[in-house]
Design a protein around this motif. Structure first.
Motif, PDB file in Angstrom:
ATOM      1  N   LYS A 178       0.835  -1.209   0.000  1.00 35.45           N
ATOM      2  CA  LYS A 178       0.000   0.000   0.000  1.00 35.45           C
ATOM      3  C   LYS A 178       0.865   1.253   0.000  1.00 35.45           C
ATOM      4  N   ALA A 179       1.962   1.215   0.759  1.00 37.56           N
ATOM      5  CA  ALA A 179       2.873   2.358   0.798  1.00 37.56           C
ATOM      6  C   ALA A 179       3.512   2.585  -0.573  1.00 37.56           C
ATOM      7  N   ASP A 180       3.931   1.457  -1.210  1.00 40.12           N
ATOM      8  CA  ASP A 180       4.524   1.571  -2.554  1.00 40.12           C
ATOM      9  C   ASP A 180       3.512   2.127  -3.551  1.00 40.12           C
ATOM     10  N   LEU A 181       2.263   1.656  -3.431  1.00 45.81           N
ATOM     11  CA  LEU A 181       1.216   2.123  -4.336  1.00 45.81           C
ATOM     12  C   LEU A 181       0.944   3.609  -4.145  1.00 45.81           C
ATOM     13  N   ALA A 182       0.907   4.051  -2.888  1.00 42.55           N
ATOM     14  CA  ALA A 182       0.676   5.473  -2.610  1.00 42.55           C
ATOM     15  C   ALA A 182       1.812   6.320  -3.178  1.00 42.55           C
ATOM     16  N   GLU A 183       3.051   5.811  -3.060  1.00 41.02           N
ATOM     17  CA  GLU A 183       4.207   6.537  -3.598  1.00 41.02           C
ATOM     18  C   GLU A 183       4.136   6.645  -5.119  1.00 41.02           C
ATOM     19  N   LEU A 184       3.756   5.538  -5.776  1.00 42.83           N
ATOM     20  CA  LEU A 184       3.636   5.553  -7.239  1.00 42.83           C
ATOM     21  C   LEU A 184       2.518   6.484  -7.693  1.00 42.83           C
TER      22      LEU A 184
END
Length: 209
Positions: free
Chosen positions: A67-73
Protein backbone atom coordinates in the motif's frame (compact mmCIF):
# COMPACT_ATOMS: atom_id res chain seq x y z
CA UNK A 1 7.41 15.37 -24.61
CA UNK A 2 8.13 11.71 -25.49
CA UNK A 3 10.14 11.33 -22.26
CA UNK A 4 7.21 12.67 -20.20
CA UNK A 5 4.78 10.25 -21.87
CA UNK A 6 7.13 7.31 -21.37
CA UNK A 7 7.60 8.08 -17.66
CA UNK A 8 3.87 8.56 -17.08
CA UNK A 9 3.13 5.28 -18.87
CA UNK A 10 5.77 3.42 -16.79
CA UNK A 11 4.35 4.69 -13.49
CA UNK A 12 0.82 3.83 -14.59
CA UNK A 13 1.86 0.28 -15.60
CA UNK A 14 3.52 -0.28 -12.20
CA UNK A 15 0.61 1.07 -10.18
CA UNK A 16 -1.95 -1.37 -11.60
CA UNK A 17 -0.11 -4.61 -10.63
CA UNK A 18 0.55 -3.23 -7.15
CA UNK A 19 -3.14 -2.48 -6.70
CA UNK A 20 -4.02 -6.05 -7.72
CA UNK A 21 -1.38 -7.45 -5.36
CA UNK A 22 -2.70 -5.42 -2.43
CA UNK A 23 -6.24 -6.60 -3.08
CA UNK A 24 -5.13 -10.25 -3.46
CA UNK A 25 -3.13 -10.29 -0.23
CA UNK A 26 -5.91 -8.55 1.68
CA UNK A 27 -8.45 -11.11 0.45
CA UNK A 28 -6.15 -14.01 1.39
CA UNK A 29 -5.62 -12.59 4.86
CA UNK A 30 -9.33 -12.16 5.43
CA UNK A 31 -10.13 -15.66 4.14
CA UNK A 32 -7.53 -17.18 6.46
CA UNK A 33 -9.11 -15.47 9.44
CA UNK A 34 -12.53 -16.84 8.46
CA UNK A 35 -11.21 -20.40 7.98
CA UNK A 36 -9.39 -20.61 11.34
CA UNK A 37 -11.40 -22.95 13.68
CA UNK A 38 -12.26 -21.76 17.14
CA UNK A 39 -11.81 -24.29 19.94
CA UNK A 40 -13.25 -22.93 23.16
CA UNK A 41 -11.74 -25.78 25.20
CA UNK A 42 -8.17 -24.90 24.21
CA UNK A 43 -6.94 -22.22 26.55
CA UNK A 44 -3.27 -22.12 25.51
CA UNK A 45 -2.23 -21.43 21.88
CA UNK A 46 -0.56 -24.37 20.12
CA UNK A 47 2.44 -24.15 17.76
CA UNK A 48 0.10 -24.33 14.76
CA UNK A 49 -1.92 -21.42 16.09
CA UNK A 50 1.29 -19.42 16.59
CA UNK A 51 2.43 -20.16 13.01
CA UNK A 52 -0.95 -19.09 11.70
CA UNK A 53 -0.73 -15.83 13.64
CA UNK A 54 2.81 -15.15 12.39
CA UNK A 55 1.75 -15.84 8.81
CA UNK A 56 -1.21 -13.51 9.17
CA UNK A 57 1.00 -10.76 10.58
CA UNK A 58 3.54 -11.22 7.77
CA UNK A 59 0.75 -10.97 5.19
CA UNK A 60 -0.56 -7.79 6.80
CA UNK A 61 2.95 -6.32 6.85
CA UNK A 62 3.32 -7.14 3.16
CA UNK A 63 -0.05 -5.54 2.43
CA UNK A 64 1.00 -2.41 4.33
CA UNK A 65 4.28 -2.29 2.40
CA UNK A 66 2.52 -2.68 -0.94
CA UNK A 67 0.00 0.00 0.00
CA UNK A 68 2.87 2.36 0.80
CA UNK A 69 4.52 1.57 -2.55
CA UNK A 70 1.22 2.12 -4.34
CA UNK A 71 0.68 5.47 -2.61
CA UNK A 72 4.21 6.54 -3.60
CA UNK A 73 3.64 5.55 -7.24
CA UNK A 74 0.31 7.36 -7.32
CA UNK A 75 1.98 10.48 -5.95
CA UNK A 76 4.72 10.26 -8.60
CA UNK A 77 2.11 9.75 -11.30
CA UNK A 78 0.14 12.84 -10.23
CA UNK A 79 3.30 14.93 -10.05
CA UNK A 80 4.53 13.73 -13.45
CA UNK A 81 1.16 14.37 -15.09
CA UNK A 82 1.09 17.87 -13.58
CA UNK A 83 4.61 18.58 -14.87
CA UNK A 84 3.66 17.32 -18.33
CA UNK A 85 0.59 19.55 -18.42
CA UNK A 86 2.69 22.55 -17.40
CA UNK A 87 5.24 21.63 -20.08
CA UNK A 88 2.57 21.61 -22.80
CA UNK A 89 1.24 25.00 -21.72
CA UNK A 90 4.74 26.49 -21.56
CA UNK A 91 5.76 25.24 -25.02
CA UNK A 92 2.48 26.49 -26.53
CA UNK A 93 3.05 29.93 -24.98
CA UNK A 94 6.67 30.01 -26.17
CA UNK A 95 5.58 29.10 -29.71
CA UNK A 96 3.10 32.00 -29.80
CA UNK A 97 5.74 34.38 -28.43
CA UNK A 98 8.26 33.17 -31.04
CA UNK A 99 5.83 33.79 -33.91
CA UNK A 100 4.97 37.23 -32.57
CA UNK A 101 8.66 38.07 -32.22
CA UNK A 102 9.39 36.89 -35.77
CA UNK A 103 6.60 39.07 -37.17
CA UNK A 104 7.86 42.04 -35.16
CA UNK A 105 11.42 41.63 -36.46
CA UNK A 106 10.21 41.52 -40.07
CA UNK A 107 8.08 44.64 -39.67
CA UNK A 108 10.95 46.52 -38.01
CA UNK A 109 13.28 45.62 -40.88
CA UNK A 110 10.71 46.91 -43.41
CA UNK A 111 10.28 50.31 -41.75
CA UNK A 112 13.31 51.89 -43.52
CA UNK A 113 11.88 50.76 -46.86
CA UNK A 114 8.57 52.37 -45.97
CA UNK A 115 10.43 55.60 -45.16
CA UNK A 116 12.10 55.49 -48.58
CA UNK A 117 8.75 55.04 -50.32
CA UNK A 118 7.38 58.09 -48.51
CA UNK A 119 10.40 60.17 -49.55
CA UNK A 120 10.03 58.93 -53.12
CA UNK A 121 6.37 59.95 -53.13
CA UNK A 122 7.32 63.48 -52.07
CA UNK A 123 10.06 63.61 -54.71
CA UNK A 124 7.58 62.64 -57.44
CA UNK A 125 5.32 65.51 -56.42
CA UNK A 126 8.15 68.07 -56.31
CA UNK A 127 10.45 67.06 -59.19
CA UNK A 128 10.12 66.58 -62.93
CA UNK A 129 13.47 64.80 -63.31
CA UNK A 130 12.29 61.39 -64.48
CA UNK A 131 15.78 59.91 -64.60
CA UNK A 132 16.43 60.81 -60.98
CA UNK A 133 13.06 59.42 -59.96
CA UNK A 134 13.79 56.21 -61.84
CA UNK A 135 17.11 55.79 -60.07
CA UNK A 136 15.45 56.47 -56.72
CA UNK A 137 12.84 53.79 -57.32
CA UNK A 138 15.58 51.31 -58.28
CA UNK A 139 17.36 52.00 -55.00
CA UNK A 140 14.18 51.50 -52.99
CA UNK A 141 13.41 48.29 -54.88
CA UNK A 142 16.93 47.01 -54.27
CA UNK A 143 16.64 47.76 -50.54
CA UNK A 144 13.28 45.97 -50.40
CA UNK A 145 14.70 42.84 -52.05
CA UNK A 146 17.71 42.94 -49.71
CA UNK A 147 15.51 43.07 -46.60
CA UNK A 148 13.32 40.23 -47.83
CA UNK A 149 16.36 38.15 -48.75
CA UNK A 150 17.78 38.60 -45.25
CA UNK A 151 14.50 37.16 -43.91
CA UNK A 152 14.76 34.03 -46.09
CA UNK A 153 12.82 35.11 -49.18
CA UNK A 154 14.13 33.96 -52.54
CA UNK A 155 12.71 34.71 -55.99
CA UNK A 156 12.23 31.83 -58.42
CA UNK A 157 13.99 32.15 -61.77
CA UNK A 158 11.58 30.49 -64.20
CA UNK A 159 12.10 31.72 -67.78
CA UNK A 160 14.03 29.17 -69.83
CA UNK A 161 13.70 26.50 -67.11
CA UNK A 162 11.97 23.14 -67.47
CA UNK A 163 8.33 23.36 -66.41
CA UNK A 164 8.08 21.91 -62.89
CA UNK A 165 4.72 21.50 -61.13
CA UNK A 166 6.55 21.80 -57.79
CA UNK A 167 7.40 25.42 -58.60
CA UNK A 168 5.29 26.54 -61.56
CA UNK A 169 1.64 27.06 -62.36
CA UNK A 170 0.93 26.97 -66.11
CA UNK A 171 -1.41 29.77 -67.19
CA UNK A 172 -1.40 28.75 -70.83
CA UNK A 173 0.64 26.98 -73.50
CA UNK A 174 1.89 28.45 -76.73
CA UNK A 175 3.94 27.07 -79.64
CA UNK A 176 7.57 27.11 -78.58
CA UNK A 177 9.68 29.74 -80.39
CA UNK A 178 12.35 27.08 -80.83
CA UNK A 179 12.76 23.36 -80.26
CA UNK A 180 14.98 23.87 -77.23
CA UNK A 181 12.11 25.72 -75.48
CA UNK A 182 9.58 22.90 -75.86
CA UNK A 183 8.33 21.90 -72.40
CA UNK A 184 10.05 24.94 -70.91
CA UNK A 185 8.89 28.26 -69.50
CA UNK A 186 8.89 30.89 -72.23
CA UNK A 187 7.32 33.73 -70.23
CA UNK A 188 6.56 34.61 -66.62
CA UNK A 189 3.26 36.31 -65.75
CA UNK A 190 3.81 36.42 -61.99
CA UNK A 191 7.04 35.62 -60.17
CA UNK A 192 7.11 32.82 -57.62
CA UNK A 193 8.90 32.89 -54.28
CA UNK A 194 10.53 30.55 -51.79
CA UNK A 195 10.69 31.20 -48.07
CA UNK A 196 13.51 29.27 -46.45
CA UNK A 197 13.52 26.81 -49.39
CA UNK A 198 9.74 26.25 -49.27
CA UNK A 199 7.38 27.51 -51.97
CA UNK A 200 5.07 30.24 -50.66
CA UNK A 201 3.85 31.30 -54.12
CA UNK A 202 4.00 29.36 -57.37
CA UNK A 203 5.27 31.17 -60.44
CA UNK A 204 2.51 31.73 -63.00
CA UNK A 205 4.11 30.94 -66.33
CA UNK A 206 3.54 30.37 -70.04
CA UNK A 207 4.85 27.03 -71.29
CA UNK A 208 6.15 26.27 -74.79
CA UNK A 209 4.91 23.17 -76.62
Amino acid sequence: MAVFLCQIGTIGSLAKPLTIAVQTLTNKSMSKKKEEPVDEEVKNPTAADQDSTDTSEEAMDEVSSLKADLAELNDKYVRMYSEFDNYKRRTARERVEFLQSASRDLVVSLLPVLDDFERAEKAVAESNDLEALREGMKLVHHKMKSVMSQNGLQALESVGKEFDVDFHEAITKIPAPSKDLQGKVVDEVERGYLLKDKVIRFAKVVVGE
